[in-house]
Design a protein around this motif. Structure first.
Motif, mmCIF file in Angstrom:
data_model
loop_
_atom_site.group_PDB
_atom_site.id
_atom_site.type_symbol
_atom_site.label_atom_id
_atom_site.label_comp_id
_atom_site.label_asym_id
_atom_site.label_seq_id
_atom_site.Cartn_x
_atom_site.Cartn_y
_atom_site.Cartn_z
ATOM 1 N N PHE A 65 0.666 -1.125 0.037
ATOM 2 C CA PHE A 65 0.039 0.034 0.040
ATOM 3 C C PHE A 65 1.029 1.395 -0.105
ATOM 4 C CE2 PHE A 65 -2.758 3.221 2.028
ATOM 5 C CZ PHE A 65 -3.822 3.278 1.294
ATOM 6 N N LEU A 66 0.583 2.262 -0.781
ATOM 7 C CA LEU A 66 1.221 3.621 -1.120
ATOM 8 C C LEU A 66 0.522 4.693 -0.003
ATOM 9 C CD1 LEU A 66 1.500 3.716 -4.815
ATOM 10 C CD2 LEU A 66 3.152 2.961 -3.145
ATOM 11 N N PHE A 67 1.388 5.267 0.624
ATOM 12 C CA PHE A 67 0.478 6.118 1.401
ATOM 13 C C PHE A 67 1.683 7.423 1.644
ATOM 14 C CE2 PHE A 67 3.254 3.985 4.491
ATOM 15 C CZ PHE A 67 3.809 4.672 5.335
ATOM 16 N N GLY A 68 0.904 8.486 2.311
ATOM 17 C CA GLY A 68 2.007 9.569 2.348
ATOM 18 C C GLY A 68 2.308 10.071 0.869
ATOM 19 N N LEU A 69 1.402 10.146 0.079
ATOM 20 C CA LEU A 69 1.543 10.750 -1.246
ATOM 21 C C LEU A 69 1.477 12.237 -1.285
ATOM 22 C CD1 LEU A 69 -1.175 8.498 -3.052
ATOM 23 C CD2 LEU A 69 1.095 7.653 -2.017
ATOM 24 N N HIS A 70 2.617 12.970 -1.767
ATOM 25 C CA HIS A 70 2.495 14.193 -1.976
ATOM 26 C C HIS A 70 3.451 14.675 -3.046
ATOM 27 C CE1 HIS A 70 2.245 18.289 -0.180
ATOM 28 N NE2 HIS A 70 3.538 18.680 -0.632
ATOM 29 N N ALA A 71 3.224 15.853 -3.526
ATOM 30 C CA ALA A 71 3.973 16.296 -4.923
ATOM 31 C C ALA A 71 4.030 17.855 -4.889
ATOM 32 C CB ALA A 71 3.692 15.680 -6.206
ATOM 33 N N GLU A 72 5.283 18.445 -5.216
ATOM 34 C CA GLU A 72 5.073 20.102 -5.128
ATOM 35 C C GLU A 72 5.975 20.155 -6.588
ATOM 36 O OE1 GLU A 72 6.401 22.089 -1.983
ATOM 37 O OE2 GLU A 72 5.169 21.073 -0.470
ATOM 38 N N GLY A 73 5.622 21.448 -7.310
ATOM 39 C CA GLY A 73 6.271 21.923 -8.280
ATOM 40 C C GLY A 73 5.612 21.574 -9.566
ATOM 41 N N PRO A 74 6.256 22.176 -10.293
ATOM 42 C CA PRO A 74 5.684 21.868 -12.032
ATOM 43 C C PRO A 74 5.860 20.541 -12.489
ATOM 44 C CG PRO A 74 7.371 23.337 -12.252
ATOM 45 C CD PRO A 74 6.985 23.405 -10.699
ATOM 46 N N LYS A 75 6.733 19.907 -11.995
ATOM 47 C CA LYS A 75 7.148 18.535 -12.559
ATOM 48 C C LYS A 75 6.657 17.551 -11.424
ATOM 49 C CE LYS A 75 9.405 19.444 -16.281
ATOM 50 N NZ LYS A 75 8.928 19.144 -17.850
ATOM 51 N N GLY A 76 5.805 18.100 -10.412
ATOM 52 C CA GLY A 76 5.554 16.970 -9.253
ATOM 53 C C GLY A 76 5.151 15.777 -9.461
#
Length: 449
Positions: free
Chosen positions: A338-349
């Protein structure tokens, strides 16, 4: 046609009591095998195997309970619940100081609540429609109230009418959030990552600091995130950046950087200690080894479909360089992660996050798993970036919540104090009434899976 189980005539009283690990293990495991999740239209069923441990799904919470329903000395029902402290909202931003340079910035303050997740409610098919599920749920509610729980919540699907009727009509739960379970098959071949993207595994200390910096005001974010990331079931936390940014403050020489002040690491995300800027784009996720807790098996699939899946796997194994999207063997007991703690930032996130999912696929493949699963909010911006197959996904999940705290008559003021950061707030906040804002995210605790 599916098997029709006749309803038995109950002659004895229904007794709800605590699970006894010295006498009930085999009885509960046998009960679980009779309870299938299925598709009535296609006669396909999904069996879960708890690998010999009825408590496997709850023993990793800070506090938990398991109860059984007994009729004539036969266990006919079971329910579980795990208690934790989670974020249920956020107050207005306030000024705080952080970093070695004592810079001042505005930061939202999380509102915490003691919550219980109710899961694993099972009733023997021969004893359904007798109020046994209601008795189990009510008894578990009583125990949670004794533990000081403010909110209880559970997950089901929109088409599970019996479950929704029980909790929303009889127990007064409120449909609250509508996340999606997204699953992706794990192929025989490993998948390649783009050469311009670098994936780095974070230390537990760095991962805890990162999550507390960027996700600590998301709904359901657990106060004990450090315990989760330190747990033996957590395979790790990885961050993806562009290789052109690898000399920035996040990753350097294959090791991860965090600020000196682990309590507030905002300065790490703005600028590293030596003045180098952070990457403009990055993504992070963690992986939970559900395969060590339980396994699944799909039954009732026609022979021609199983044969087609087998052919795809044989071709994938013989021609791994062709990257054939083979159908995994879910017809025998299989594990998932299971994938958790999903987060991304920025234009290439989003692009970086997709590469992280590919990396997680390869990690799970080495562990012999067949499916990679995650759950995201209905309006989570990352939802479109998560690779998934519709056959392995459930887009109609429903999370329902109930306030266990007695509310006063003056507009819903709670008679309990709720922790807000390091302070106490006695306002009329009621999580059940909070609407899901646009483009909102939620933290799905892997222990809830």
């Amino acid at each position: 046609m599916g098997t029709v189980v006749p309803t038995r005539q109950v002659t004895g009283e229904v007794l709800v009591r605590n699970f006894d690990k010295t006498t009930d293990v085999e009885k509960v495991l046998a009960l679980e095998q009779t309870c299938e999740a299925g598709d009535n239209a296609n006669d396909m069923t999904l069996l879960q195997d708890l690998l010999g441990d009825p408590l496997s799904r709850v023993r990793h919470y800070p506090s938990y309970s398991m109860m059984v329903a007994e009729v004539d000395q036969e266990i006919v029902g079971v329910v579980r619940a795990g208690i934790k402290t989670v974020v249920c909202g956020k107050s207005g931003a306030k000024s705080v100081q952080s970093g070695s340079r004592s810079r001042t910035h505005l930061q939202d303050v999380p509102i915490y609540a003691k919550a219980a997740y109710l899961l694993g409610l099972r009733v023997s098919p021969a004893h359904r429609r007798m109020g046994i599920g209601l008795k189990l749920a009510m008894k578990m509610e009583e125990w949670c109230k004794e533990q000081g729980v403010e909110y209880m919540y559970f997950a089901t699907t929109k088409d599970n009418a019996p479950s929704l009727n029980l909790f929303t009509d009889r127990l007064q739960y409120t449909p609250f959030r509508y996340p999606a379970l997204l699953g992706h098959p794990i192929w025989h071949h490993s998948v390649r990552l783009p050469s311009h993207i670098e994936v780095t595994k974070l230390s537990v200390e760095a991962a805890v600091a990162m999550y507390r910096s960027v996700m600590n005001t998301e709904e359901f974010f657990p106060e004990d995130i450090d315990k989760i990331l330190n747990h033996k079931l957590c395979a790790g936390t990885w961050v993806a950046t562009l290789r052109e940014d690898r000399h920035s403050g996040l990753c350097c020489g294959g090791s991860c950087r965090v600020s000196e002040n682990m309590g507030t690491i905002e300065s790490s995300f703005a600028r590293s200690d030596d003045g180098r800027p952070m990457p403009k784009s990055w993504a992070v996720l963690s992986l939970w080894k559900c395969n060590e807790i339980f396994s699944f098996q799909v039954k009732g699939v026609p022979l021609y479909k199983r044969t087609g899946a087998l052919i795809s796997r044989c071709l994938d194994k013989a021609l791994p360089w062709c990257n054939i999207p083979s159908f995994p063997n879910v017809f025998n007991p299989f594990g998932l992660q299971f994938l958790f703690g999903l987060h991304a930032e920025g234009p290439k996130g989003p692009e970086l996050f997709r590469s992280l999912c590919r990396h997680a696929h390869n990690v799970s493949r080495k562990d012999g798993c067949q499916v990679l699963l995650t759950e995201v909010g209905a309006t989570d911006p990352l939802r479109q970036s998560i690779p998934h197959w519709e056959k392995f996904s459930f887009a109609d999940d429903v999370w329902c919540v109930k306030n266990l705290v007695k509310l006063a008559d003056n507009g819903g003021d709670s008679d309990r104090s709720r922790k807000v950061g390091a302070e106490l707030d006695r306002s009329s906040f009621d999580w059940c009434r909070v609407q899901c804002p646009p483009a909102s995210t939620m933290f799905v605790d892997p222990r809830d899976v």
